[in-house]
Design a protein around this motif. Structure first.
Motif, PDB file in Angstrom:
ATOM      1  N   GLU A  39       0.702  -1.258  -0.253  1.00 36.76           N
ATOM      2  CA  GLU A  39      -0.271  -0.114  -0.493  1.00 36.76           C
ATOM      3  C   GLU A  39       1.237   1.089   0.183  1.00 36.76           C
ATOM      4  O   GLU A  39       0.785   2.355  -0.413  1.00 36.76           O
ATOM      5  N   LEU A  40       2.222   0.833   0.345  1.00 30.99           N
ATOM      6  CA  LEU A  40       2.384   2.500   0.345  1.00 30.99           C
ATOM      7  C   LEU A  40       3.726   2.808  -0.866  1.00 30.99           C
ATOM      8  O   LEU A  40       3.297   3.699  -0.918  1.00 30.99           O
ATOM      9  N   LEU A  41       3.886   1.515  -1.318  1.00 26.72           N
ATOM     10  CA  LEU A  41       4.763   1.494  -2.630  1.00 26.72           C
ATOM     11  C   LEU A  41       3.698   2.422  -3.370  1.00 26.72           C
ATOM     12  O   LEU A  41       4.268   2.698  -4.501  1.00 26.72           O
ATOM     13  N   ALA A  42       2.257   1.733  -3.593  1.00 26.90           N
ATOM     14  CA  ALA A  42       1.228   2.059  -4.462  1.00 26.90           C
ATOM     15  C   ALA A  42       1.187   3.442  -4.294  1.00 26.90           C
ATOM     16  O   ALA A  42       0.926   4.619  -5.391  1.00 26.90           O
ATOM     17  N   GLU A  43       1.010   3.811  -3.003  1.00 28.47           N
ATOM     18  CA  GLU A  43       0.753   5.575  -2.894  1.00 28.47           C
ATOM     19  C   GLU A  43       2.118   6.675  -3.074  1.00 28.47           C
ATOM     20  O   GLU A  43       1.881   7.406  -3.857  1.00 28.47           O
ATOM     21  N   LEU A  44       3.029   5.836  -2.935  1.00 26.19           N
ATOM     22  CA  LEU A  44       4.290   6.448  -2.671  1.00 26.19           C
ATOM     23  C   LEU A  44       4.272   7.360  -4.904  1.00 26.19           C
ATOM     24  O   LEU A  44       4.729   7.782  -5.594  1.00 26.19           O
ATOM     25  N   ARG A  45       4.024   6.181  -5.124  1.00 29.55           N
ATOM     26  CA  ARG A  45       4.151   5.724  -7.028  1.00 29.55           C
ATOM     27  C   ARG A  45       3.073   6.563  -7.800  1.00 29.55           C
ATOM     28  O   ARG A  45       3.252   8.150  -8.342  1.00 29.55           O
ATOM     29  N   THR A  46       1.988   7.283  -6.870  1.00 26.07           N
ATOM     30  CA  THR A  46       0.775   7.779  -7.258  1.00 26.07           C
ATOM     31  C   THR A  46       0.936   9.693  -6.922  1.00 26.07           C
ATOM     32  O   THR A  46       1.194   9.710  -7.863  1.00 26.07           O
ATOM     33  N   LEU A  47       1.856   9.659  -6.048  1.00 27.29           N
ATOM     34  CA  LEU A  47       2.104  10.734  -5.752  1.00 27.29           C
ATOM     35  C   LEU A  47       3.262  11.447  -6.703  1.00 27.29           C
ATOM     36  O   LEU A  47       3.461  12.097  -6.908  1.00 27.29           O
ATOM     37  N   MET A  48       4.021  10.403  -6.796  1.00 27.61           N
ATOM     38  CA  MET A  48       5.448  10.965  -7.788  1.00 27.61           C
ATOM     39  C   MET A  48       5.563  11.156  -9.332  1.00 27.61           C
ATOM     40  O   MET A  48       5.640  12.696  -9.984  1.00 27.61           O
ATOM     41  N   LYS A  49       3.873  10.771  -9.800  1.00 31.79           N
ATOM     42  CA  LYS A  49       3.079  10.684 -11.458  1.00 31.79           C
ATOM     43  C   LYS A  49       3.176  11.882 -11.045  1.00 31.79           C
ATOM     44  O   LYS A  49       2.844  12.610 -12.196  1.00 31.79           O
ATOM     45  N   GLY A  50       2.564  12.734  -9.849  1.00 26.77           N
ATOM     46  CA  GLY A  50       1.709  13.205  -9.706  1.00 26.77           C
ATOM     47  C   GLY A  50       2.359  14.565  -9.103  1.00 26.77           C
ATOM     48  O   GLY A  50       2.318  16.293  -9.931  1.00 26.77           O
ATOM     49  N   ASN A  51       3.400  14.004  -9.531  1.00 29.15           N
ATOM     50  CA  ASN A  51       4.148  15.552  -9.448  1.00 29.15           C
ATOM     51  C   ASN A  51       5.406  15.576 -10.676  1.00 29.15           C
ATOM     52  O   ASN A  51       5.529  17.170 -10.850  1.00 29.15           O
ATOM     53  N   GLU A  52       5.548  14.724 -11.331  1.00 31.67           N
ATOM     54  CA  GLU A  52       5.675  14.974 -12.518  1.00 31.67           C
ATOM     55  C   GLU A  52       5.713  16.027 -13.546  1.00 31.67           C
ATOM     56  O   GLU A  52       6.406  16.842 -14.339  1.00 31.67           O
ATOM     57  N   PRO A  53       3.715  16.476 -13.945  1.00 31.38           N
ATOM     58  CA  PRO A  53       3.970  17.604 -14.308  1.00 31.38           C
ATOM     59  C   PRO A  53       4.505  19.304 -14.030  1.00 31.38           C
ATOM     60  O   PRO A  53       5.023  19.902 -14.542  1.00 31.38           O
ATOM     61  N   ASN A  54       4.494  19.141 -12.637  1.00 33.36           N
ATOM     62  CA  ASN A  54       5.344  20.142 -12.322  1.00 33.36           C
ATOM     63  C   ASN A  54       6.878  20.431 -11.875  1.00 33.36           C
ATOM     64  O   ASN A  54       6.749  20.849 -11.183  1.00 33.36           O
ATOM     65  N   LYS A  55       7.394  19.508 -13.085  1.00 32.61           N
ATOM     66  CA  LYS A  55       8.871  19.324 -12.744  1.00 32.61           C
ATOM     67  C   LYS A  55       9.016  20.859 -13.657  1.00 32.61           C
ATOM     68  O   LYS A  55       8.685  21.473 -14.511  1.00 32.61           O
ATOM     69  N   LYS A  56      10.449  21.597 -12.952  1.00 29.94           N
ATOM     70  CA  LYS A  56      10.154  22.584 -13.550  1.00 29.94           C
ATOM     71  C   LYS A  56      11.350  22.140 -14.704  1.00 29.94           C
ATOM     72  O   LYS A  56      12.060  21.028 -15.104  1.00 29.94           O
ATOM     73  N   LYS A  57      11.175  22.908 -15.547  1.00 31.65           N
ATOM     74  CA  LYS A  57      11.324  23.058 -17.291  1.00 31.65           C
ATOM     75  C   LYS A  57      12.276  23.985 -17.446  1.00 31.65           C
ATOM     76  O   LYS A  57      13.405  23.735 -18.523  1.00 31.65           O
ATOM     77  N   TRP A  58      13.058  24.761 -16.945  1.00 30.12           N
ATOM     78  CA  TRP A  58      13.805  25.635 -16.633  1.00 30.12           C
ATOM     79  C   TRP A  58      14.921  25.762 -15.446  1.00 30.12           C
ATOM     80  O   TRP A  58      14.491  26.052 -14.016  1.00 30.12           O
ATOM     81  N   LEU A  59      16.074  25.592 -15.406  1.00 27.97           N
ATOM     82  CA  LEU A  59      16.608  25.415 -13.957  1.00 27.97           C
ATOM     83  C   LEU A  59      18.196  26.849 -14.384  1.00 27.97           C
ATOM     84  O   LEU A  59      18.387  26.986 -15.585  1.00 27.97           O
ATOM     85  N   ARG A  60      18.510  27.186 -13.023  1.00 24.53           N
ATOM     86  CA  ARG A  60      18.988  28.220 -12.803  1.00 24.53           C
ATOM     87  C   ARG A  60      20.946  27.380 -12.812  1.00 24.53           C
ATOM     88  O   ARG A  60      21.432  26.779 -12.832  1.00 24.53           O
ATOM     89  N   SER A  61      21.360  29.032 -13.117  1.00 27.19           N
ATOM     90  CA  SER A  61      23.249  28.179 -13.381  1.00 27.19           C
ATOM     91  C   SER A  61      23.894  27.252 -12.433  1.00 27.19           C
ATOM     92  O   SER A  61      24.212  26.330 -12.264  1.00 27.19           O
ATOM     93  N   LYS A  62      23.334  27.466 -11.058  1.00 29.83           N
ATOM     94  CA  LYS A  62      23.482  27.108  -9.912  1.00 29.83           C
ATOM     95  C   LYS A  62      23.105  25.305 -10.281  1.00 29.83           C
ATOM     96  O   LYS A  62      24.190  24.256  -9.655  1.00 29.83           O
ATOM     97  N   GLU A  63      22.038  25.435 -10.577  1.00 30.15           N
ATOM     98  CA  GLU A  63      21.453  23.806 -10.604  1.00 30.15           C
ATOM     99  C   GLU A  63      21.567  23.227 -11.501  1.00 30.15           C
ATOM    100  O   GLU A  63      22.044  21.814 -11.680  1.00 30.15           O
TER     101      GLU A  63
END
Length: 91
Positions: A17-41
């Motif tokens: 159950e925990l792994l299934a929940e983590l997968r769901t949370l991780m899939k939900g964050n992909e669209p919010n992933k940063k598209k542009w990075l600054r130099s330090k990143e």
């Protein structure tokens, strides 16, 4: 006070159950992933120095945009550079 005993089967079910929940949370964050990075990143991601990053900008190895006094690098372009094997970071 009541005593409850956990069995190995209970722990396995919890893990599933925990792994299934983590997968769901991780899939939900992909669209919010940063598209542009600054130099330090980018420096941290590639494990390079600021001078090396500057050389990559000058040589055209990495595509970048400058807004004001800040350099931005497209994450997709960085990934494409790695996929093409045309880019090999050397620090």
């Amino acid at each position: 006070m009541s005593l409850q005993i956990l069995t190995k089967e209970d722990l396995i079910n919890f893990k599933i159950e925990l792994l299934a929940e983590l997968r769901t949370l991780m899939k939900g964050n992909e669209p919010n992933k940063k598209k542009w990075l600054r130099s330090k990143e980018v420096e941290q991601l590639l494990k390079i120095s600021s001078g090396t990053l500057q050389n990559y900008r000058i040589n055209g190895t990495i595509k970048w945009r400058k807004i004001g006094s800040t350099y931005f690098y497209c994450l997709d372009a960085l990934n494409d550079s790695f996929d093409d094997n045309s880019f090999s970071p050397v620090s």
